[in-house]
Design a protein around this motif. Structure first.
Motif, PDB file in Angstrom:
ATOM      1  N   GLY A  92       0.814  -1.211   0.000  1.00 64.99           N
ATOM      2  CA  GLY A  92       0.000   0.000   0.000  1.00 64.99           C
ATOM      3  C   GLY A  92       0.845   1.258   0.000  1.00 64.99           C
ATOM      4  N   PHE A  93       1.899   1.262   0.793  1.00 72.41           N
ATOM      5  CA  PHE A  93       2.812   2.411   0.800  1.00 72.41           C
ATOM      6  C   PHE A  93       3.491   2.570  -0.559  1.00 72.41           C
ATOM      7  CE2 PHE A  93       2.446   1.566   5.355  1.00 72.41           C
ATOM      8  CZ  PHE A  93       2.352   2.850   5.867  1.00 72.41           C
ATOM      9  N   GLU A  94       3.904   1.467  -1.145  1.00 69.61           N
ATOM     10  CA  GLU A  94       4.535   1.536  -2.472  1.00 69.61           C
ATOM     11  C   GLU A  94       3.562   2.092  -3.501  1.00 69.61           C
ATOM     12  OE1 GLU A  94       7.560  -2.281  -1.938  1.00 69.61           O
ATOM     13  OE2 GLU A  94       5.540  -2.588  -2.728  1.00 69.61           O
ATOM     14  N   TYR A  95       2.324   1.640  -3.433  1.00 66.23           N
ATOM     15  CA  TYR A  95       1.297   2.140  -4.357  1.00 66.23           C
ATOM     16  C   TYR A  95       1.114   3.643  -4.182  1.00 66.23           C
ATOM     17  CZ  TYR A  95      -3.366   2.816  -6.378  1.00 66.23           C
ATOM     18  OH  TYR A  95      -4.447   3.279  -7.109  1.00 66.23           O
ATOM     19  N   MET A  96       1.015   4.093  -2.957  1.00 66.20           N
ATOM     20  CA  MET A  96       0.833   5.518  -2.694  1.00 66.20           C
ATOM     21  C   MET A  96       2.003   6.330  -3.238  1.00 66.20           C
ATOM     22  SD  MET A  96       0.413   7.503   0.971  1.00 66.20           S
ATOM     23  CE  MET A  96       2.089   7.052   1.516  1.00 66.20           C
ATOM     24  N   CYS A 152       6.836   1.881   7.878  1.00 64.46           N
ATOM     25  CA  CYS A 152       7.540   3.071   7.391  1.00 64.46           C
ATOM     26  C   CYS A 152       9.032   2.982   7.690  1.00 64.46           C
ATOM     27  CB  CYS A 152       6.962   4.325   8.020  1.00 64.46           C
ATOM     28  SG  CYS A 152       5.339   4.792   7.421  1.00 64.46           S
ATOM     29  N   HIS A 153       9.360   2.578   8.904  1.00 66.29           N
ATOM     30  CA  HIS A 153      10.760   2.424   9.299  1.00 66.29           C
ATOM     31  C   HIS A 153      11.471   1.456   8.366  1.00 66.29           C
ATOM     32  CE1 HIS A 153      14.011   0.426  11.599  1.00 66.29           C
ATOM     33  NE2 HIS A 153      14.222   1.630  12.091  1.00 66.29           N
ATOM     34  N   ASP A 154      10.849   0.325   8.104  1.00 64.17           N
ATOM     35  CA  ASP A 154      11.475  -0.690   7.254  1.00 64.17           C
ATOM     36  C   ASP A 154      11.621  -0.219   5.813  1.00 64.17           C
ATOM     37  OD1 ASP A 154      11.582  -2.321   9.456  1.00 64.17           O
ATOM     38  OD2 ASP A 154       9.881  -3.580   8.874  1.00 64.17           O
ATOM     39  N   MET A 155      10.762   0.694   5.378  1.00 59.93           N
ATOM     40  CA  MET A 155      10.801   1.189   3.998  1.00 59.93           C
ATOM     41  C   MET A 155      11.701   2.416   3.824  1.00 59.93           C
ATOM     42  SD  MET A 155       6.860   0.827   2.736  1.00 59.93           S
ATOM     43  CE  MET A 155       7.309   1.407   1.084  1.00 59.93           C
ATOM     44  N   GLY A 156      12.288   2.895   4.903  1.00 58.37           N
ATOM     45  CA  GLY A 156      13.153   4.054   4.797  1.00 58.37           C
ATOM     46  C   GLY A 156      12.418   5.382   4.813  1.00 58.37           C
ATOM     47  N   ILE A 157      11.163   5.378   5.290  1.00 57.11           N
ATOM     48  CA  ILE A 157      10.425   6.633   5.481  1.00 57.11           C
ATOM     49  C   ILE A 157      10.877   7.187   6.832  1.00 57.11           C
ATOM     50  CG2 ILE A 157       8.152   7.701   5.717  1.00 57.11           C
ATOM     51  CD1 ILE A 157       7.053   5.394   3.968  1.00 57.11           C
ATOM     52  N   LYS A 158      11.799   8.120   6.798  1.00 54.34           N
ATOM     53  CA  LYS A 158      12.445   8.577   8.026  1.00 54.34           C
ATOM     54  C   LYS A 158      11.618   9.591   8.801  1.00 54.34           C
ATOM     55  CE  LYS A 158      17.138   7.692   6.382  1.00 54.34           C
ATOM     56  NZ  LYS A 158      18.488   8.257   6.129  1.00 54.34           N
ATOM     57  N   ASN A 159      10.770  10.323   8.118  1.00 54.54           N
ATOM     58  CA  ASN A 159      10.014  11.382   8.761  1.00 54.54           C
ATOM     59  C   ASN A 159       8.629  10.854   9.139  1.00 54.54           C
ATOM     60  OD1 ASN A 159      11.927  13.745   8.398  1.00 54.54           O
ATOM     61  ND2 ASN A 159      11.766  12.967   6.301  1.00 54.54           N
ATOM     62  N   LYS A 160       8.448  10.619  10.432  1.00 57.74           N
ATOM     63  CA  LYS A 160       7.244   9.961  10.939  1.00 57.74           C
ATOM     64  C   LYS A 160       6.759  10.684  12.186  1.00 57.74           C
ATOM     65  CE  LYS A 160       9.626   6.108  11.431  1.00 57.74           C
ATOM     66  NZ  LYS A 160      10.880   6.507  10.748  1.00 57.74           N
TER      67      LYS A 160
END
Length: 222
Positions: free
Chosen positions: A154-158, A183-191
């Motif tokens: 879902g994150f990849e799709y977005m 998010c952490h595992d995908m490298g989305i650092k700003n959370k």
């Protein structure tokens, strides 16, 4: 240090923005079958089975809810009726935002496009977006992505649909397990973690904690 200015602020919807009272709905429906002092444990199991149900291949959210409820009832030795799951889905459509949401969203919407990534169906979320009190730039559902969080798809799709990378967004959620760990595992650092009491804190996942959406403008320097 400079305040991060994302291209998009992305949000989990249910629980984070909408007061997603699955426990309350289940408690009302099963009040005649589960004694009051056991209801919290019963609804906690219901939440755990919902998590388990979304980890496989996509299916309609009504099926997620009904199958999780049926499994909960089996564990507890409680009668399950088809009307139980249907009643919970009917309740879902009536829920509104947490009190802090409209003003907090409106403040950040003046400067940033707001995006929803939600474990829901296309028709269900249409009940809730107008209640948020701020303009929403894009809405992405599990039905569109054919995948539920906490899976990555879902994150990849977005990100693909927005035409940006993990470094371009600030993701906001009240759930570590459904959102922020992924998010952490995908490298989305700003959370941002909105601490609504859904999960225990775990600062190792590198988020900024706020108590409600009213704290979000300060995170982005407004």
């Amino acid at each position: 240090m400079a305040v991060f200015k994302p291209k998009f602020i992305t949000f989990d919807c249910y629980g984070t923005l909408i007061n997603f009272d699955m426990a309350g709905a289940a408690s009302a429906i099963f009040a005649d079958r589960v004694i009051a002092d056991q209801m919290l444990a019963f609804t906690t199991d219901f939440a755990r089975y919902r998590m388990d149900e979304v980890l496989g291949e996509w299916k309609p959210y009504s099926a997620v809810v009904c199958q999780a409820m049926a499994r909960t009832c089996k564990k507890w030795g409680v009668e399950y009726k088809d009307s139980d799951g249907a009643g919970i889905m009917e309740a879902c459509a009536t829920w509104g935002p947490h009190p802090d949401v409209p003003a907090g969203l409106a403040a950040v919407a003046k400067e940033f496009p707001l995006v929803l990534l939600s474990n829901t169906m296309n028709d269900l979320i249409t009940h809730h977006v107008p209640r948020l009190g701020a303009p929403i730039h894009r809405v992405f559902t599990a039905e569109q992505a054919q995948s539920y969080k906490p899976r990555m798809r879902g994150f990849e799709y977005m990100l693909d649909e927005l035409g940006c990378g993990p470094e371009d967004i600030l993701h906001v959620s009240s759930s570590l397990r459904y959102d922020l760990m992924t998010c952490h595992d995908m490298g989305i650092k700003n959370k941002v973690w909105v601490n609504r009491g859904h999960d225990p804190a775990n600062p190792a996942y590198g988020y900024t904690e706020i108590k409600d959406i009213g704290g979000l403008p300060g995170v982005v320097g407004l």
